[in-house]
Motif scaffolding. Structure first.
Motif, PDB file in Angstrom:
ATOM      1  N   SER A   1       0.832  -1.210   0.000  1.00 54.53           N
ATOM      2  CA  SER A   1       0.000   0.000   0.000  1.00 54.53           C
ATOM      3  C   SER A   1       0.864   1.256   0.000  1.00 54.53           C
ATOM      4  CB  SER A   1      -0.928   0.005   1.212  1.00 54.53           C
ATOM      5  OG  SER A   1      -1.823  -1.086   1.181  1.00 54.53           O
ATOM      6  N   LEU A   2       1.978   1.207   0.727  1.00 60.20           N
ATOM      7  CA  LEU A   2       2.886   2.350   0.787  1.00 60.20           C
ATOM      8  C   LEU A   2       3.458   2.660  -0.590  1.00 60.20           C
ATOM      9  CD1 LEU A   2       4.430   4.413   2.536  1.00 60.20           C
ATOM     10  CD2 LEU A   2       6.196   2.671   2.854  1.00 60.20           C
TER      11      LEU A   2
ATOM     12  N   GLY B   1       1.438  16.266  -2.132  1.00 61.25           N
ATOM     13  CA  GLY B   1       0.876  15.241  -3.006  1.00 61.25           C
ATOM     14  C   GLY B   1       1.289  13.843  -2.600  1.00 61.25           C
ATOM     15  N   LEU B   2       2.560  13.693  -2.249  1.00 61.44           N
ATOM     16  CA  LEU B   2       3.040  12.379  -1.804  1.00 61.44           C
ATOM     17  C   LEU B   2       2.372  11.963  -0.499  1.00 61.44           C
ATOM     18  CD1 LEU B   2       6.841  12.747  -2.630  1.00 61.44           C
ATOM     19  CD2 LEU B   2       5.188  11.273  -3.800  1.00 61.44           C
ATOM     20  N   ILE B   3       2.237  12.906   0.434  1.00 61.78           N
ATOM     21  CA  ILE B   3       1.602  12.585   1.714  1.00 61.78           C
ATOM     22  C   ILE B   3       0.140  12.189   1.512  1.00 61.78           C
ATOM     23  CG2 ILE B   3       0.840  13.572   3.916  1.00 61.78           C
ATOM     24  CD1 ILE B   3       3.413  15.277   3.855  1.00 61.78           C
ATOM     25  N   ILE B   4      -0.578  12.940   0.686  1.00 63.64           N
ATOM     26  CA  ILE B   4      -1.986  12.627   0.426  1.00 63.64           C
ATOM     27  C   ILE B   4      -2.129  11.257  -0.243  1.00 63.64           C
ATOM     28  CG2 ILE B   4      -4.026  13.287  -0.904  1.00 63.64           C
ATOM     29  CD1 ILE B   4      -3.575  15.041   1.516  1.00 63.64           C
TER      30      ILE B   4
ATOM     31  N   ALA C   1      -1.363   8.522   2.298  1.00 60.08           N
ATOM     32  CA  ALA C   1      -2.437   8.443   3.298  1.00 60.08           C
ATOM     33  C   ALA C   1      -3.678   7.776   2.720  1.00 60.08           C
ATOM     34  CB  ALA C   1      -2.772   9.844   3.804  1.00 60.08           C
ATOM     35  N   GLN C   2      -4.006   8.102   1.481  1.00 58.34           N
ATOM     36  CA  GLN C   2      -5.177   7.495   0.850  1.00 58.34           C
ATOM     37  C   GLN C   2      -5.015   5.982   0.707  1.00 58.34           C
ATOM     38  OE1 GLN C   2      -5.689   9.746  -2.838  1.00 58.34           O
ATOM     39  NE2 GLN C   2      -7.440  10.771  -1.954  1.00 58.34           N
ATOM     40  N   GLU C   3      -3.860   5.547   0.227  1.00 53.23           N
ATOM     41  CA  GLU C   3      -3.655   4.118  -0.002  1.00 53.23           C
ATOM     42  C   GLU C   3      -3.549   3.344   1.311  1.00 53.23           C
ATOM     43  OE1 GLU C   3      -3.797   2.477  -2.870  1.00 53.23           O
ATOM     44  OE2 GLU C   3      -4.306   4.383  -3.825  1.00 53.23           O
TER      45      GLU C   3
END
Length: 284
Positions: free
Chosen positions: A6-7, A243-246, A249-251
């Motif tokens: 997921s990460l 963008g990377l954090i979002i 976090a979503q995945e």
């Protein structure tokens, strides 16, 4: 293993959000425009890539052609919509309403021309890369690699070129930049060109890891705004980090809440940031 998977998926999706969010934050920081049609330009980039690729042309060349097409379309919108609105000194509410109308126009244009069916690129099926038991899709690796290349190129443009320095000056203070002799209209055009290239590339890359569909950009617009809120409006480097954090976090939320709540995760993050630090985590 599932968390690592997921990460990695989050980094790939976050890379696409980051690319598109950089273009969005540039238009916000330099043009003072909250462009809600930005996601639909990303969709157009994906559709133009698919259209050219479906003619038997290499996928990478297809993305270049799609980027050029998106540049032309954004410049047309600049001449017909945004420049007249700037000359009339329209307020931000008017610009937001116009951008929403443009988003609806573009989305329905896509539906009218190509229909509502999902489309896929003509690509060879490649086996996933196995790293320590974690299956990593080949095209997700490509997405991350090309995003890094695009970010490095953007950094070099902003830091080492005359137009990049002019863009930073206009973002800081447009009136001071104008009286200092900077050609603001030229900066505006270059801003749209860079925005279009990044956005179309993001759309083309998104089509590598998912299907091309009319509402793909609409479902990314909220994560994009969440990314620039997190990174600080007008800060391209903050937009990349946001963008990377979002995306991550979503995945990472999928095993807990399901994929249908990804947008809710982005919305919650944006609300929390706006409440706690409205200027963004990475803003000075």
């Amino acid at each position: 293993m599932e968390t690592i998977q997921s990460l990695f998926n989050g980094v790939a999706v976050g890379s696409i959000i980051a690319l598109a969010a950089v273009g969005l934050t540039l238009t916000l920081g330099i043009l003072r425009l909250s462009n809600f049609a930005h996601g639909d330009f990303l969709t157009i980039g994906a559709y133009l890539t698919w259209l050219v690729n479906s003619k038997g042309i290499n996928i990478w060349l297809s993305m270049i052609v799609a980027a050029l097409g998106t540049v032309i379309l954004m410049l047309i919108c600049e001449q017909l919509l945004w420049k007249p609105m700037r000359n009339k000194r329209s307020n931000s509410t008017t610009l937001i309403i116009i951008s929403i109308g443009l988003a609806l126009f573009l989305r329905n244009g896509i539906l009218f021309i190509w229909g509502g069916s999902n489309q896929n690129y003509d690509l060879p099926i490649l086996e996933a890369i196995d790293i320590g038991g974690v299956k990593i899709a080949y095209y997700r690796v490509i997405v991350i690699a090309l995003t890094i290349v695009a970010i490095v190129a953007l950094h070099l443009i902003l830091k080492n070129t005359k137009i990049g320095k002019a863009m930073r000056a206009v973002a800081d203070n447009i009136d001071l930049a104008r009286v200092s002799g900077i050609n603001v209209e030229q900066v505006v055009l270059f801003t749209w060109i860079i925005t279009a290239v990044l956005t179309a590339t993001g759309g083309g890359l998104y089509g590598l890891i998912t299907t091309v569909r009319p509402n793909m950009g609409w479902f990314l617009i909220l994560p994009m705004f969440a990314a620039i809120s997190l990174g600080g409006i007008g800060n391209p480097y903050g937009a990349i980090a946001g963008g990377l954090i979002i995306g991550i976090a979503q995945e990472l939320s999928v095993p807990f809440f399901g994929s249908e709540y990804k947008l809710a995760v982005a919305l919650v993050i944006m609300i929390v940031i706006l409440l706690v630090r409205p200027q963004g985590i990475f803003s000075k």
